[in-house]
Scaffold this motif. Structure first.
Motif, PDB file in Angstrom:
ATOM      1  N   MET A   1     -23.559  26.372  35.679  1.00 37.72           N
ATOM      2  CA  MET A   1     -22.569  25.385  34.806  1.00 37.72           C
ATOM      3  C   MET A   1     -21.328  25.365  35.268  1.00 37.72           C
ATOM      4  SD  MET A   1     -23.871  25.237  30.692  1.00 37.72           S
ATOM      5  CE  MET A   1     -25.468  25.656  30.818  1.00 37.72           C
ATOM      6  N   LYS A   2     -20.655  24.437  35.244  1.00 35.11           N
ATOM      7  CA  LYS A   2     -19.158  24.437  35.752  1.00 35.11           C
ATOM      8  C   LYS A   2     -18.419  24.681  34.598  1.00 35.11           C
ATOM      9  CE  LYS A   2     -19.244  21.384  39.657  1.00 35.11           C
ATOM     10  NZ  LYS A   2     -18.416  19.978  40.191  1.00 35.11           N
ATOM     11  N   THR A   3     -17.222  25.212  34.951  1.00 40.96           N
ATOM     12  CA  THR A   3     -16.262  25.640  33.884  1.00 40.96           C
ATOM     13  C   THR A   3     -15.372  24.423  33.846  1.00 40.96           C
ATOM     14  OG1 THR A   3     -16.458  27.943  34.085  1.00 40.96           O
ATOM     15  CG2 THR A   3     -14.480  27.171  33.015  1.00 40.96           C
ATOM     16  N   GLN A   4     -15.045  24.023  32.553  1.00 44.66           N
ATOM     17  CA  GLN A   4     -14.256  22.907  32.472  1.00 44.66           C
ATOM     18  C   GLN A   4     -13.003  23.243  31.724  1.00 44.66           C
ATOM     19  OE1 GLN A   4     -15.073  19.359  33.433  1.00 44.66           O
ATOM     20  NE2 GLN A   4     -16.607  20.679  34.601  1.00 44.66           N
ATOM     21  N   PHE A   5     -11.735  22.451  32.138  1.00 41.90           N
ATOM     22  CA  PHE A   5     -10.414  22.981  31.443  1.00 41.90           C
ATOM     23  C   PHE A   5      -9.893  21.602  30.721  1.00 41.90           C
ATOM     24  CE2 PHE A   5     -11.299  25.894  34.924  1.00 41.90           C
ATOM     25  CZ  PHE A   5     -10.637  26.994  34.251  1.00 41.90           C
ATOM     26  N   TYR A   6      -9.214  21.833  29.689  1.00 47.21           N
ATOM     27  CA  TYR A   6      -8.495  20.647  28.916  1.00 47.21           C
ATOM     28  C   TYR A   6      -7.568  21.095  28.189  1.00 47.21           C
ATOM     29  CZ  TYR A   6     -11.626  21.618  24.981  1.00 47.21           C
ATOM     30  OH  TYR A   6     -12.407  22.515  23.944  1.00 47.21           O
ATOM     31  N   ILE A   7      -6.585  20.313  28.002  1.00 51.96           N
ATOM     32  CA  ILE A   7      -5.542  20.521  26.946  1.00 51.96           C
ATOM     33  C   ILE A   7      -5.888  19.887  25.434  1.00 51.96           C
ATOM     34  CG2 ILE A   7      -3.054  20.159  26.305  1.00 51.96           C
ATOM     35  CD1 ILE A   7      -2.521  20.932  29.256  1.00 51.96           C
ATOM     36  N   LEU A   8      -5.686  20.679  24.427  1.00 54.88           N
ATOM     37  CA  LEU A   8      -5.938  19.937  23.279  1.00 54.88           C
ATOM     38  C   LEU A   8      -4.704  20.037  22.343  1.00 54.88           C
ATOM     39  CD1 LEU A   8      -8.236  19.363  21.157  1.00 54.88           C
ATOM     40  CD2 LEU A   8      -8.410  21.801  20.503  1.00 54.88           C
ATOM     41  N   LEU A   9      -4.554  18.992  21.867  1.00 54.88           N
ATOM     42  CA  LEU A   9      -3.309  18.655  20.686  1.00 54.88           C
ATOM     43  C   LEU A   9      -3.842  18.601  19.457  1.00 54.88           C
ATOM     44  CD1 LEU A   9      -1.795  15.520  22.560  1.00 54.88           C
ATOM     45  CD2 LEU A   9      -1.363  17.906  23.234  1.00 54.88           C
ATOM     46  N   SER A  10      -2.965  19.464  18.463  1.00 54.69           N
ATOM     47  CA  SER A  10      -3.391  19.498  17.068  1.00 54.69           C
ATOM     48  C   SER A  10      -2.281  19.710  16.349  1.00 54.69           C
ATOM     49  CB  SER A  10      -4.278  20.750  16.971  1.00 54.69           C
ATOM     50  OG  SER A  10      -3.787  22.033  17.325  1.00 54.69           O
ATOM     51  N   LEU A  11      -2.305  19.083  14.999  1.00 53.49           N
ATOM     52  CA  LEU A  11      -1.179  19.108  14.053  1.00 53.49           C
ATOM     53  C   LEU A  11      -1.556  19.740  12.902  1.00 53.49           C
ATOM     54  CD1 LEU A  11      -1.513  16.570  11.912  1.00 53.49           C
ATOM     55  CD2 LEU A  11      -0.919  15.312  14.022  1.00 53.49           C
ATOM     56  N   LYS A  12      -0.553  20.454  12.174  1.00 49.45           N
ATOM     57  CA  LYS A  12      -0.851  20.930  10.935  1.00 49.45           C
ATOM     58  C   LYS A  12      -1.253  20.174   9.717  1.00 49.45           C
ATOM     59  CE  LYS A  12       0.377  25.302   8.244  1.00 49.45           C
ATOM     60  NZ  LYS A  12       1.189  26.471   8.262  1.00 49.45           N
ATOM     61  N   THR A  13      -1.991  20.160   9.109  1.00 52.10           N
ATOM     62  CA  THR A  13      -2.322  19.383   7.672  1.00 52.10           C
ATOM     63  C   THR A  13      -2.598  20.693   6.465  1.00 52.10           C
ATOM     64  OG1 THR A  13      -4.725  19.357   7.807  1.00 52.10           O
ATOM     65  CG2 THR A  13      -3.274  17.726   9.105  1.00 52.10           C
ATOM     66  N   PRO A  14      -2.276  20.077   5.399  1.00 55.02           N
ATOM     67  CA  PRO A  14      -2.577  20.743   4.237  1.00 55.02           C
ATOM     68  C   PRO A  14      -4.251  21.664   4.407  1.00 55.02           C
ATOM     69  CG  PRO A  14      -1.776  18.862   3.327  1.00 55.02           C
ATOM     70  CD  PRO A  14      -1.917  18.686   4.873  1.00 55.02           C
ATOM     71  N   GLN A  15      -5.063  20.847   4.877  1.00 60.02           N
ATOM     72  CA  GLN A  15      -6.241  21.467   5.021  1.00 60.02           C
ATOM     73  C   GLN A  15      -6.431  22.496   6.218  1.00 60.02           C
ATOM     74  OE1 GLN A  15      -5.930  18.228   4.675  1.00 60.02           O
ATOM     75  NE2 GLN A  15      -6.002  18.172   2.491  1.00 60.02           N
ATOM     76  N   GLY A  16      -5.394  22.402   7.056  1.00 65.40           N
ATOM     77  CA  GLY A  16      -5.514  23.348   8.178  1.00 65.40           C
ATOM     78  C   GLY A  16      -5.175  22.394   9.408  1.00 65.40           C
ATOM     79  N   PHE A  17      -5.356  22.916  10.652  1.00 64.63           N
ATOM     80  CA  PHE A  17      -4.959  22.300  11.946  1.00 64.63           C
ATOM     81  C   PHE A  17      -6.220  21.263  12.252  1.00 64.63           C
ATOM     82  CE2 PHE A  17      -1.940  25.687  12.186  1.00 64.63           C
ATOM     83  CZ  PHE A  17      -1.146  24.899  12.934  1.00 64.63           C
TER      84      PHE A  17
END
Length: 97
Positions: free
Chosen positions: A1-17
């Motif tokens: 299986m190939k390894t895949q790379f990505y960039i993940l964007l997230s923001l903080k909310t009252p319930q978590g990221f």
């Protein structure tokens, strides 16, 4: 299986990221790591940090967080432009090869 790379964007909310965006690099480790080093932001995770950018890798189809930076809204704008430009360059070079 190939390894895949990505960039993940997230923001903080009252319930978590909450994740709200991803940029995929395919299996090009050097491109993903090289670009992540160019991004603006702080490596120190603070409770007040509202915007995160994570370098992610899939290992056996499971996501693994490699590194995280916090950034301001202005830094996020700069980073998104940089990421889009680099992915555009990489994908066009692949088609030329």
């Amino acid at each position: 299986m190939k390894t895949q790379f990505y960039i993940l964007l997230s923001l903080k909310t009252p319930q978590g990221f909450t994740d709200y965006g991803q940029y995929f690099f395919g299996n090009d480790r050097s491109a993903a790591y090289g670009l992540f080093r160019q991004l603006k932001g702080a490596e120190q995770l603070r409770d007040v940090c509202l915007l995160h950018i994570d370098l992610m890798e899939t290992v056996n189809d499971l996501p693994v967080k490699i590194k995280t930076i916090c950034c301001t809204l202005d830094e996020l704008g700069h980073n998104c432009k940089l990421i889009a430009r680099e992915i555009f360059r990489l994908k066009n070079l692949e088609e030329m090869a």
